[in-house]
Motif scaffolding. Structure first.
Motif, PDB file in Angstrom:
ATOM      1  N   GLU A  46       0.869  -1.311   0.317  1.00  0.00           N
ATOM      2  CA  GLU A  46       0.118   0.138   0.160  1.00  0.00           C
ATOM      3  C   GLU A  46       0.717   0.983  -0.141  1.00  0.00           C
ATOM      4  O   GLU A  46       2.029   1.317   1.282  1.00  0.00           O
ATOM      5  CB  GLU A  46      -0.738   0.142   1.395  1.00  0.00           C
ATOM      6  CG  GLU A  46      -1.768  -0.808   0.807  1.00  0.00           C
ATOM      7  CD  GLU A  46      -2.748  -0.446   1.963  1.00  0.00           C
ATOM      8  OE1 GLU A  46      -3.980  -0.011   1.849  1.00  0.00           O
ATOM      9  OE2 GLU A  46      -2.591  -1.598   3.604  1.00  0.00           O
ATOM     10  N   THR A  47       0.033   2.324  -1.044  1.00  0.00           N
ATOM     11  CA  THR A  47       0.816   3.704  -0.608  1.00  0.00           C
ATOM     12  C   THR A  47       0.402   4.520   0.766  1.00  0.00           C
ATOM     13  O   THR A  47      -0.318   4.301   0.738  1.00  0.00           O
ATOM     14  CB  THR A  47       0.687   4.295  -2.137  1.00  0.00           C
ATOM     15  OG1 THR A  47      -0.653   4.781  -2.510  1.00  0.00           O
ATOM     16  CG2 THR A  47       1.204   3.787  -2.980  1.00  0.00           C
ATOM     17  N   LEU A  48       1.265   5.149   0.778  1.00  0.00           N
ATOM     18  CA  LEU A  48       1.053   6.442   1.392  1.00  0.00           C
ATOM     19  C   LEU A  48      -0.735   7.259   1.193  1.00  0.00           C
ATOM     20  O   LEU A  48      -1.056   7.360   1.807  1.00  0.00           O
ATOM     21  CB  LEU A  48       2.061   7.772   1.275  1.00  0.00           C
ATOM     22  CG  LEU A  48       1.755   8.537   2.865  1.00  0.00           C
ATOM     23  CD1 LEU A  48       2.174   7.676   4.116  1.00  0.00           C
ATOM     24  CD2 LEU A  48       2.853   9.338   3.031  1.00  0.00           C
ATOM     25  N   THR A  49      -0.552   7.277  -0.002  1.00  0.00           N
ATOM     26  CA  THR A  49      -2.272   7.534  -0.662  1.00  0.00           C
ATOM     27  C   THR A  49      -3.194   6.786  -0.250  1.00  0.00           C
ATOM     28  O   THR A  49      -4.344   7.305   0.533  1.00  0.00           O
ATOM     29  CB  THR A  49      -2.322   8.467  -2.222  1.00  0.00           C
ATOM     30  OG1 THR A  49      -0.793   9.014  -2.326  1.00  0.00           O
ATOM     31  CG2 THR A  49      -3.622   8.469  -2.429  1.00  0.00           C
ATOM     32  N   ASP A  50      -2.652   5.327  -0.316  1.00  0.00           N
ATOM     33  CA  ASP A  50      -4.294   4.152  -0.149  1.00  0.00           C
ATOM     34  C   ASP A  50      -4.107   3.856   1.327  1.00  0.00           C
ATOM     35  O   ASP A  50      -5.226   4.499   2.052  1.00  0.00           O
ATOM     36  CB  ASP A  50      -3.314   2.885  -0.465  1.00  0.00           C
ATOM     37  CG  ASP A  50      -3.379   2.530  -1.427  1.00  0.00           C
ATOM     38  OD1 ASP A  50      -3.721   3.468  -2.500  1.00  0.00           O
ATOM     39  OD2 ASP A  50      -2.343   1.780  -1.588  1.00  0.00           O
TER      40      ASP A  50
END
Length: 93
Positions: free
Chosen positions: A3-7
């Motif tokens: 997962e990305t920080l945006t997620d």
């Protein structure tokens, strides 16, 4: 999948939306309670009930491995707001 920080931020935003919706629902019930208290001449602030609500939330927090002091402070704010709403409704009669 990583997962990305945006997620994560999106998940947090969704949870924040849920928290705000729950607060709105809680305060809608508080308004109903205030109307009952007004018709039955019951004071807005009931110290025993306030103590119980905060203690109950604190114990629940502990069972979920949340900081009980944080939850106590949070519930103090929530209860203070609820009491203000009740006082305003009761005084408007």
């Amino acid at each position: 999948m990583v997962e990305t920080l945006t997620d994560f931020r999106s998940r947090i935003d969704n949870l924040d939306d849920e928290i705000v919706c729950l607060l709105a629902k809680r305060f809608a019930v508080v308004r109903q309670v205030a109307n009952v208290k007004r018709t039955k001449n019951i004071p807005a602030v009931l110290p025993d009930r306030i103590e119980y609500v905060i203690m109950r939330a604190t114990k629940h927090a502990e069972s979920l491995d949340l900081d009980p002091d944080f939850v106590r402070k949070l519930y103090k704010c929530i209860v203070d707001e609820a009491c203000g709403i009740e006082e305003e409704i009761i005084a408007s009669s």
